[in-house]
Design a protein around this motif. Structure first.
Motif, short mmCIF file in Angstrom:
data_model
loop_
_atom_site.label_atom_id
_atom_site.label_comp_id
_atom_site.label_asym_id
_atom_site.label_seq_id
_atom_site.Cartn_x
_atom_site.Cartn_y
_atom_site.Cartn_z
N PHE A 81 0.84 -1.20 0.00
CA PHE A 81 0.00 0.00 0.00
C PHE A 81 0.88 1.26 0.00
CE2 PHE A 81 -3.38 -2.51 2.60
CZ PHE A 81 -3.84 -3.12 1.44
N TYR A 82 2.16 1.09 0.31
CA TYR A 82 3.15 2.15 0.54
C TYR A 82 2.93 2.78 1.91
CZ TYR A 82 3.75 1.87 -4.59
OH TYR A 82 3.93 1.44 -5.88
N ARG A 83 4.02 3.25 2.45
CA ARG A 83 4.04 3.81 3.81
C ARG A 83 3.01 4.93 3.98
NH1 ARG A 83 10.19 5.23 4.14
NH2 ARG A 83 10.13 3.01 3.61
N GLY A 84 2.43 4.95 5.18
CA GLY A 84 1.46 6.00 5.49
C GLY A 84 0.05 5.71 5.04
N ASN A 85 -0.17 4.58 4.37
CA ASN A 85 -1.50 4.25 3.87
C ASN A 85 -2.10 3.06 4.62
OD1 ASN A 85 -1.79 6.17 1.64
ND2 ASN A 85 -0.08 5.05 0.73
N GLN A 86 -3.44 3.10 4.78
CA GLN A 86 -4.19 2.00 5.40
C GLN A 86 -3.65 1.62 6.78
OE1 GLN A 86 -6.90 0.73 3.57
NE2 GLN A 86 -6.39 2.33 2.12
N GLY A 87 -3.17 2.62 7.52
CA GLY A 87 -2.68 2.37 8.87
C GLY A 87 -1.19 2.09 8.97
N GLY A 88 -0.48 2.14 7.86
CA GLY A 88 0.97 1.95 7.88
C GLY A 88 1.70 3.18 8.38
N GLU A 89 2.90 2.99 8.89
CA GLU A 89 3.70 4.11 9.42
C GLU A 89 4.37 4.89 8.29
OE1 GLU A 89 4.94 2.00 13.68
OE2 GLU A 89 6.41 2.09 12.04
N GLY A 90 4.79 6.12 8.61
CA GLY A 90 5.56 6.93 7.68
C GLY A 90 4.70 7.68 6.68
N ASN A 91 5.37 8.27 5.67
CA ASN A 91 4.69 9.03 4.63
C ASN A 91 5.31 8.75 3.27
OD1 ASN A 91 2.68 10.90 5.95
ND2 ASN A 91 4.50 11.41 7.14
N GLU A 92 4.46 8.66 2.26
CA GLU A 92 4.96 8.47 0.89
C GLU A 92 5.77 9.69 0.45
OE1 GLU A 92 2.32 6.67 -2.27
OE2 GLU A 92 0.83 7.24 -0.78
N ASP A 93 6.79 9.46 -0.38
CA ASP A 93 7.50 10.59 -0.96
C ASP A 93 7.75 10.40 -2.45
OD1 ASP A 93 9.44 8.66 -0.68
OD2 ASP A 93 10.95 9.99 0.20
N PHE A 94 6.83 9.69 -3.11
CA PHE A 94 6.76 9.63 -4.57
C PHE A 94 8.05 9.10 -5.20
CE2 PHE A 94 4.80 11.63 -8.52
CZ PHE A 94 3.59 10.95 -8.39
N ALA A 95 8.33 7.83 -4.89
CA ALA A 95 9.48 7.10 -5.45
C ALA A 95 10.82 7.59 -4.90
CB ALA A 95 9.49 7.12 -6.97
N GLY A 96 10.77 8.15 -3.68
CA GLY A 96 12.01 8.50 -2.98
C GLY A 96 12.35 7.39 -2.01
N GLN A 97 12.27 7.67 -0.71
CA GLN A 97 12.55 6.62 0.28
C GLN A 97 11.48 5.54 0.30
OE1 GLN A 97 15.45 6.33 1.72
NE2 GLN A 97 16.08 8.26 0.75
N ASP A 98 10.28 5.88 -0.19
CA ASP A 98 9.22 4.87 -0.16
C ASP A 98 9.45 3.73 -1.14
OD1 ASP A 98 8.54 6.16 -2.53
OD2 ASP A 98 6.62 6.93 -1.81
N ARG A 99 10.47 3.86 -1.99
CA ARG A 99 10.79 2.69 -2.84
C ARG A 99 11.28 1.52 -1.98
NH1 ARG A 99 16.12 5.18 -5.86
NH2 ARG A 99 14.70 6.92 -6.01
N GLN A 100 11.70 1.82 -0.72
CA GLN A 100 12.06 0.74 0.20
C GLN A 100 10.87 -0.19 0.44
OE1 GLN A 100 15.14 0.19 1.33
NE2 GLN A 100 15.90 2.02 0.26
N ASP A 101 9.65 0.34 0.34
CA ASP A 101 8.45 -0.48 0.53
C ASP A 101 8.35 -1.53 -0.57
OD1 ASP A 101 8.19 1.50 2.41
OD2 ASP A 101 6.45 2.44 1.48
N ALA A 102 8.76 -1.15 -1.80
CA ALA A 102 8.77 -2.09 -2.92
C ALA A 102 9.89 -3.12 -2.73
CB ALA A 102 8.96 -1.34 -4.23
N PHE A 103 11.07 -2.64 -2.33
CA PHE A 103 12.20 -3.57 -2.14
C PHE A 103 11.87 -4.60 -1.05
CE2 PHE A 103 15.38 0.07 -3.33
CZ PHE A 103 14.86 0.09 -4.61
#
Length: 260
Positions: A81-103
């Motif tokens: 869902f990427y960070r910050g969504n559906q109760g997850g921690e953090g905030n999306e930053d549009f293919a910045g650090q949130d690419r760690q969610d994909a990895f």
């Protein structure tokens, strides 16, 4: 906190009787992030499928029916869902650090005993996420980008309606912070990508112009990488449902051929 480690798994109602769905909480970059896991009920050993959504926040959310659709083709599918969504921690930053969610999602699939190989799929903004994941994991079986972003500066130029969000999330404009946009643009790092690539794009797309795919295809060919392109002159960002189903069937067949 090991990236990709499953913290919790909760059964979720499935729209397909042949597919089981689960809401997963997993570690990604030190955060607890959520995602949706889909497993075909009858097939025990199969390929993994990392589904990387488009949009940001409430736009382009993961749809259970879509995930079940890919799982019904014989894949174990995981969609962060990427960070910050559906109760997850953090905030999306549009293919910045949130690419760690994909990895970490890739690592989650790797940890499942039923999974033999992993394919990567990205739609819209998920296109850059898919390319970054394929660069990070050159052993990936294949990568598909459908209506996918490949150049973040081009997105800023084309999408006036997204500029405010991009300035807020990325910190400014491409003119002011060119390296922040380059950091999010995988075109400059494709040397490390080894998986065969399939590009799908509607040429009437106003959300993500076909120029993104043209630039990606050109760069992959310059590097002598394996690339196949399916361009559809008559379609926009969203294909008609009947065509969409056919393309899903075709792209999953293409994926399976890459590991034969």
């Amino acid at each position: 906190m090991i990236d990709g480690k499953i913290i919790s798994q909760i059964k979720f109602p499935s729209p397909n009787p042949k597919v089981s769905l689960f809401i997963i909480t997993y570690y990604a970059g030190g955060l607890k992030v959520k995602g949706l896991l889909a497993k075909p009920i009858e097939k025990k050993t199969t390929d993994g499928f990392l589904y990387l959504r488009g949009g940001i926040k409430n736009v382009g959310q993961v749809r259970p029916a879509r995930i079940a659709q890919f799982a019904s083709e014989g894949f174990i599918v995981f969609a962060p869902f990427y960070r910050g969504n559906q109760g997850g921690e953090g905030n999306e930053d549009f293919a910045g650090q949130d690419r760690q969610d994909a990895f970490a999602g890739y690592k989650l699939l790797m940890s499942l005993p039923e999974v033999e190989r992993i394919h990567i799929f990205g739609f819209s903004r998920g296109g850059v996420m898919a390319l970054w994941a394929a660069i990070e994991f050159p052993q990936a079986a294949s990568v598909v980008t459908w209506g996918g972003v490949s150049d973040m500066s081009l997105t800023y130029i084309e999408r006036k309606d997204l500029r405010r969000m991009m300035k807020r999330v990325i910190g400014g404009t491409p003119g002011k912070f060119p390296m922040r946009y380059r950091f999010r643009t995988p075109l400059y790092n494709l040397e490390q990508l080894e998986a065969p690539v399939l590009i799908i794009h509607g040429e009437q797309d106003k959300n993500v112009s076909v120029e993104h795919s043209v630039r990606l295809e050109r760069r992959l060919k310059e590097l002598d990488k394996s690339v196949t392109s399916w361009y559809f002159p008559q379609y926009t960002h969203y294909f008609p449902p009947s065509v969409n189903r056919l393309v899903v069937k075709d792209l999953t067949e293409w994926m399976k051929k890459q590991v034969e």
